[in-house]
Design an enzyme around this catalytic site. Structure first.
Site, PDB file in Angstrom:
ATOM      1  CB  ILE A  14     -10.470  -1.889   1.724  1.00 39.57           C
ATOM      2  CG1 ILE A  14     -10.831  -3.160   1.890  1.00 39.57           C
ATOM      3  CG2 ILE A  14      -9.444  -1.530   0.844  1.00 39.57           C
ATOM      4  CD1 ILE A  14     -12.142  -3.542   2.785  1.00 39.57           C
ATOM      5  CB  SER A  36      -1.511   6.884   0.757  1.00 40.09           C
ATOM      6  OG  SER A  36      -2.706   7.428   0.446  1.00 40.09           O
ATOM      7  NE  ARG A  37      -2.323   9.861  -6.093  1.00 37.83           N
ATOM      8  CZ  ARG A  37      -3.409   9.921  -7.131  1.00 37.83           C
ATOM      9  NH1 ARG A  37      -2.862  10.781  -7.934  1.00 37.83           N
ATOM     10  NH2 ARG A  37      -4.365   9.353  -7.068  1.00 37.83           N
ATOM     11  CE  LYS A  90     -13.673  -6.870  -2.968  1.00 39.24           C
ATOM     12  NZ  LYS A  90     -14.502  -5.832  -3.765  1.00 39.24           N
ATOM     13  CG  ASP A 168     -15.333  -3.112  -5.781  1.00 37.01           C
ATOM     14  OD1 ASP A 168     -14.252  -3.349  -5.957  1.00 37.01           O
ATOM     15  OD2 ASP A 168     -15.772  -2.927  -4.693  1.00 37.01           O
TER      16      ASP A 168
END
Length: 309
Positions: A14, A36-37, A90, A168
């Site tokens: 996303i 971010s990993r 969201k 979701d």
């Protein structure tokens, strides 16, 4: 006007597909970092986690949180404590209590908190809300069905506690109807279909009523293949209204009044810029509250195991 320096935390599908293009097209923001990993963005500073980002880049002014909801509370709280404006993908958190606390933290810190519902910014939503505001709703039929393998490939977190399962995507429909219906509505019954090997539901059927006893029903399903379905049909005392194609196509009676493109995430960032400029927050938990009610009141039915392959 100076642009706001923003970092994306959690760089999955996303973030790549929606947040990056929307940010790059909005002069009010400059995308300066990613935390971010597992992923990075060429030409943009990269950090392994949000705390390293906050420690090493105090110049960052805003954080766009796209990590899974189960870890979002601690990330958002850290960003707020560091004086950053925060935008939440969201759903805004794993629980209502988390989001309420973040709202209070942001108010005390004097920063903006924006709990986003991207489907509310679909092209036809605002006009539908205006038209319905002067009508009596008699019934609502929500059909929100898609293929989880297409939209969330290999994302195990979405099936775990706090990941919401089929809610979701279903919460997108709830975000629209909570925005456009003129009266509050309340869950009366529901059925949640839960695969034998998962914690979250793969399908749900919900029934609601409003104060005028309008019949409001929603069907969510993650097993649909082929064309995806994101449609809302409303009967009123002045005739039918439909919001289809995720809210981008508005039809009243037999007339198609609007058929827009993908404007949801540009709308979100325009709103985020407005909130920052005005020193305000926007935290509406109504869609998440309906999901919580569904888990509380809905009957859980076991169905066959689901495998994402």
């Amino acid at each position: 006007m100076n642009s706001t320096s923003v970092a994306i935390v959690g760089f999955g599908k996303i973030a790549r597909d929606q947040h990056v293009p929307a940010l790059r097209d909005n002069a009010a923001f400059t995308l300066d970092a990613v935390a971010s990993r597992n992923a990075s963005l060429e030409g943009v500073a990269h950090f392994r986690d949000i705390q390293t980002l906050l420690d090493e880049r105090p110049d960052i002014q805003a954080i766009s949180l796209c990590a899974p909801p189960q870890v979002r509370y601690r990330q958002a709280r850290a960003a707020i404590a560091a004086g950053k404006h925060v935008m939440l993908e969201k759903p805004p958190g794993a629980t209502l209590s988390e989001v309420e606390d973040l709202r209070a933290q942001a108010e005390r810190a004097g920063v903006t908190l924006f709990a986003t519902w991207h489907s509310r910014y679909a092209a036809g939503v605002a006009q539908a809300r205006e038209w319905l505001s002067e009508r009596r709703v008699r019934s609502v039929n929500v059909q929100w069905k898609e293929d989880v393998r297409r939209w969330h490939p290999g994302q195990e977190w979405i099936w775990e506690a706090g990941g919401l399962g089929v809610f979701d995507p279903g919460i997108n429909a709830l975000s629209i109807i909570t925005a456009i219906l003129p009266e509050p509505f309340f869950l009366t019954q529901g059925e949640l279909e839960v695969p034998a090997n998962r914690q979250g539901p793969i399908a749900a059927t919900l029934a609601f009523r409003d104060a005028h006893d309008a019949d409001i029903r929603a069907e969510f399903d993650w097993r649909q293949t082929g064309p995806q379905t994101w449609d809302i049909y409303i009967e009123t005392d002045a005739g039918p209204l439909s919001l289809t194609q995720g809210g981008s196509r508005l039809t009243i009676g037999d007339e198609v009044l609007l058929e827009g493109g993908d404007v949801e995430y540009p709308g979100l960032y325009a709103r985020f810029a407005e909130l920052i400029a005005n020193g305000e927050s926007d935290v509406d938990v109504a869609p998440l509250r309906h999901v919580a009610d569904a888990f509380l009141l809905g009957q859980r039915v076991s169905v066959s195991a689901f495998h994402d392959d």
